[in-house]
Design an enzyme around this catalytic site. Sequence first.
Site, short mmCIF file in Angstrom:
data_model
loop_
_atom_site.label_atom_id
_atom_site.label_comp_id
_atom_site.label_asym_id
_atom_site.label_seq_id
_atom_site.Cartn_x
_atom_site.Cartn_y
_atom_site.Cartn_z
N ASP A 227 0.87 -1.17 0.00
CA ASP A 227 0.00 0.00 0.00
C ASP A 227 0.91 1.23 0.00
O ASP A 227 2.09 1.16 0.38
CB ASP A 227 -0.94 0.00 1.20
CG ASP A 227 -2.24 0.74 0.92
OD1 ASP A 227 -2.24 1.60 0.02
OD2 ASP A 227 -3.24 0.48 1.60
N GLU B 216 -17.68 9.78 5.16
CA GLU B 216 -17.06 8.47 5.37
C GLU B 216 -16.13 8.16 4.21
O GLU B 216 -16.42 8.48 3.06
CB GLU B 216 -18.12 7.37 5.50
CG GLU B 216 -19.01 7.21 4.28
CD GLU B 216 -19.99 6.05 4.41
OE1 GLU B 216 -19.89 5.28 5.38
OE2 GLU B 216 -20.86 5.92 3.52
#
Length: 737
Positions: free
Chosen positions: A284, A487
């Site tokens: 990542d 979110e």
Amino acid sequence: MKKVTNLFALVCISIFLTSFFNCKENKPQEKEVIEIVETKFPWQNTKFSINERVDTLIKEMTLEEKCSQMLDVCSPIERLDIPEYNWWNEALHGVARNGRATVFPQAIGLGATFDEELIQRVGTVISDEARAKYNEAIKIGNRSRYAGLTFWSPNVNIFRDARWGRGQETYGEDPYLTSRIGVSFVKGLQGNDPNYIKAAACAKHYAVHSGPEEFRHEFNAVVSQKDLYETYLPAFKALVQEANVEGVMGAYNRTQGQPCCGSPFLLQDILRDDWGFDGYIVSDCGAVSDFHRFHKVTNTPEESAALALKAGTNINCGNVYSVLKSALKQGLITEDLIDTRLKENLMTRFKLGLFDPVGSGPYDSLDATVVDSEANRKIAREAAQKSIVLLKNDNVLPLDKNIKTLYVVGPNASNEEVLLGNYYGLTSNTQTILDGIVGKVSLGTSINYKSGVLPFRKNVNPIDWSTGEAGKSDACIAVMGISALLEGEEGEAIASSEKGDRTQLKLPQNQIDYIKKIKRQTDKPLILVLTGGSPIAIPELHDIVDAILFVWYPGEEGGNAVADVIFGDVAPSGKLPITFPKSVDQLPPYEDYNMKGRTYKYMTEEPLYPFGFGLSYTSFEYKNLKIDDNYNATVEVLNTGKLPSEEVVQLYISSPLAGSEDPIYDLKSFKRISIEPGKSKTISFKLRKSTFHQFSENGEAILRDGTYTVYAGGALPSQRSLNLGASQAASVKFKVK
């Protein structure tokens, strides 16, 4: 260049001899032979195997050149005719962050379809558009981030806690559902050509990763072996072994004390050795630097690079691998290891045809005409239709298109933001929910709209004209909910105080108050449409509104799809891929990765809406569930209502130790079917002995002694499902031999 020259000379001699004997035999020279002559370097020659081509290329590269190809941004090597390549591309629900593309419902909405065949078609559209966009980008010299063919999708993490802002990127809380939807998506994305990958999929974030966002760079996710193998790993395993996913992305966090991108246990023992994965592993972005910056398991970038490389990480999204040469000088790694990891990632680029002459691959002819085409928009609309979940209906839906007066309110009705979710593409032709409704009703209908309320806080102006007008209409559609402003990933959800996560599951209080105010003004039907990518708890609204639709972030055709359902052109058939709790009080601590008390499998408290739940405009009866000694299960499903509809038939098991050591219920299969009113269908499920496996505390698959219960129905076979209007599931006892 000496090695290249020698090898190339051998190729030329081979061609000459072939030509000579062809002439001797009066045979025409084959076209493929001519193509060999025209290649500049041997690794561009498609008549060699990919393995040979990669080996030849690596032998010609200097150490600096090798290291340059192990970052997400690969520099061009002009002397070897290797162009720049950027590994970082996104395609969560359409080609993302790269301009025009078909925007499908957010991944959580795709999970709500429970439709494997549809998701494979979605993946196919995405890869068609990806190739077309790549082909066009190359023509104008665009090799930037998001313009390539290695897509870091899908996200098959488990949505274990409703507060996680990135849960919207997943297919829900269940490992089996996530596996099936994920496998279908990868197959569509990668294509079925025997020699080429259309686009390279990547399973992320491996492993045990689902928040908190604020601590993901330093957090250690501690899990039992049972939870690891029962919950967190199955989807990754399925994508590797069933879909041959080309890439795997390591997570930011630690698992069992080891950084996921530097874990020999995860990357070698399980992924490569146990599962046989042979693709590339990418970190990542920034995860390798986290080793020394936050996890504190190394002291220097060189040590971090060495740890990641040894564990199996081929591509560093970031810049730590720029010190590989320094790590080599310090004796932390060997050049042979660099060659091994480089070969593993170059294989992917060769499978994509990136080193082949333009025009020689099966996907080189895809062009701009396929991008956001009418055919693709039709699939986006179908996906949105099938994702919509009907949570309540007091016989007010579907509405009549010839309704005399209709009022639409709510901050999300005309808001394009709520169509997109995160990691999205762009299109000039989005259909908001208001657009869809206006386009659906009769031209003679008096229809009006006001936002009525701000998205997240009380109105500044105290004057309210909207609720009074809503009370005078024959029906009111209130489009409420949340968006990716509240979110999402850290840094993206700019209205979130928790760096993307949610501290509460309820609607913003001002929206709750506004719905109550409308209800006090009218006794006419009030339909609540909710947008969001995670559970929204509305216990104070469930009883006062007449119908509730949860529409997720439904994509570019979302408005049309919502209108299709509201006005009855399509019956709702989506099912919840995640449990909706009544409040955060029903959830274990967010940082606790233990599955006890989590998801439908282990939650003992009554939820607001159960996993697998979703009503229809018709009704279904389930009966005659049978299972034979060969594990073939059949059940009869009857449409007892007046409308044709699709239904998701769900098969669950409960072991003899269900509710103690094993899940209360465990989804094992599902099928989406279509049934006409008054008709029945017998549905078959081909199960296996392994279907009944449970997991021991050591993470081993075992069979329990005793009798299993098998259920087939249209929702989780719980009392709460029945109370909300779901059909009674059929059940049968079965002893595994």
